[in-house]
Design an enzyme around this catalytic site. Structure first.
Site, PDB file in Angstrom:
ATOM      1  N   TYR A 159       0.836  -1.213   0.000  1.00 47.15           N
ATOM      2  CA  TYR A 159       0.000   0.000   0.000  1.00 47.15           C
ATOM      3  C   TYR A 159       0.871   1.265   0.000  1.00 47.15           C
ATOM      4  O   TYR A 159       0.608   2.218  -0.736  1.00 47.15           O
ATOM      5  CB  TYR A 159      -0.894  -0.064   1.241  1.00 47.15           C
ATOM      6  CG  TYR A 159      -1.923   1.030   1.389  1.00 47.15           C
ATOM      7  CD1 TYR A 159      -3.002   1.122   0.526  1.00 47.15           C
ATOM      8  CD2 TYR A 159      -1.837   1.958   2.428  1.00 47.15           C
ATOM      9  CE1 TYR A 159      -3.966   2.114   0.688  1.00 47.15           C
ATOM     10  CE2 TYR A 159      -2.790   2.940   2.613  1.00 47.15           C
ATOM     11  CZ  TYR A 159      -3.855   3.015   1.729  1.00 47.15           C
ATOM     12  OH  TYR A 159      -4.805   3.994   1.900  1.00 47.15           O
ATOM     13  N   LYS A 163       0.942   4.109  -2.884  1.00 44.36           N
ATOM     14  CA  LYS A 163       0.592   5.500  -2.577  1.00 44.36           C
ATOM     15  C   LYS A 163       1.764   6.452  -2.814  1.00 44.36           C
ATOM     16  O   LYS A 163       1.565   7.608  -3.164  1.00 44.36           O
ATOM     17  CB  LYS A 163       0.066   5.603  -1.140  1.00 44.36           C
ATOM     18  CG  LYS A 163      -1.249   4.850  -0.912  1.00 44.36           C
ATOM     19  CD  LYS A 163      -2.369   5.380  -1.786  1.00 44.36           C
ATOM     20  CE  LYS A 163      -3.728   4.800  -1.433  1.00 44.36           C
ATOM     21  NZ  LYS A 163      -4.809   5.331  -2.281  1.00 44.36           N
TER      22      LYS A 163
END
Ligand code: NAP
Length: 252
Positions: A159, A163
């Protein structure tokens, strides 16, 4: 004197708008007068949200789109353009997590998160830019990143990488399309009260709040405010940046 942001006459596509932050963003944009398309894999759920926005006097409709699937993105954008006629603003909000420490993280979990949170942003932005350039629209692209892409988080290598990738993507695309009058920016929320953070225990919540300078978890509306600002005339000279909306969880 009150200053209000108007998006009258604008059409906006919000991905991942069947729950959480996407719903708050869609509501805020519709309240500002935009015709708002709510995209999600679960179209029925997005349609319920769209109906509640319409009942409150806004203009909204739902469409099916899986941002990780090129065919679904292109069909979803076609449906959006048939209904709205043009795209002025894209909000890339759809995102997932699949947490785990690196020694236990499967390639499948890595691919799933990168496929939605980073490749999904590429696919939908590409379709939006195509239409904006064709119709000579000085549009806005706003992507919902995360502070973990700026500071990292143990258990979230997939993640955090996705991001952080969104920030690089935003800077590069801003440089590519600035000459067309299109701005490209991101917002990086911290801990926001949604289904993603619902699973936290009271103890975890307390510990988290203690790390946040403003002393509380954020709300979808907090994130929506930053996105609305980036879509407004007030932000017309801002491109290639990422606004940190974390209540001071990350300061840097
Ligand atoms: P959420 O409550 O889990 O909602 C995620 C939304 O994305 C849902 O509408 C879901 O709808 C949609 N979605 C998931 N996969 C999709 C796909 N492949 N194609 C299209 N839509 C998809 O999450 P949230 O907390 O509101 O998060 C929204 C965004 O904010 C994400 O990008 C997330 O990374 C970011 N963020 C959240 C927090 C937080 O604390 N909550 C913090 C920082 C950043 P369907 O399942 O129907 O597709």
């Amino acid at each position: 004197m009150a200053v209000t942001i108007s998006l009258e006459g604008k059409s906006v596509l919000v991905t991942g708008a069947s729950q959480g932050i996407g719903v708050a963003i869609a509501r805020k944009f519709a309240e500002a007068g935009a015709l708002t398309g709510l995209a999600a894999r679960n179209e029925e759920k997005a349609a319920d949200v769209a109906a509640s926005i319409t009942a409150a006097g806004g203009q909204a409709f739902a469409l099916k789109m899986d941002v990780s699937d090129p065919a679904s993105v292109s069909a979803g954008m076609k449906a959006f353009l048939e209904r709205a006629g043009k795209i002025d603003i894209l909000v890339n909000n759809a995102g997932i997590t699949s947490d785990g420490l690196i020694l236990r993280m499967s390639k499948e979990s890595w691919d799933k998160v990168l496929g939605t949170d980073l490749t999904g942003v590429f696919l939908v932005s590409q379709e939006a830019v195509k239409s904006m350039i064709k119709k000579k629209i000085a549009g806005r692209i706003i992507t919902v990143g995360s502070v973990v892409g700026l500071m990292g988080n143990a258990g979230q290598t997939n993640y955090s990488a996705a991001k952080a990738g969104v920030v690089g993507f935003t800077m590069a695309l801003a440089r590519e399309v600035g000459s067309r009058g299109i701005t490209v920016n991101a917002v990086a929320p911290g801990y926001i009260e949604t289904a993603m953070t619902d699973e936290l225990s009271a103890e975890q919540r307390e510990k988290l709040s203690a790390q946040i300078v403003l002393g509380r978890l954020g709300t979808g509306t907090d994130v929506a405010g930053a996105a609305l600002f980036l879509a407004s005339d007030a932000a017309s000279y801002i491109t290639g940046t990422c606004i940190n909306v974390s209540g001071g969880l990350f300061i840097g």
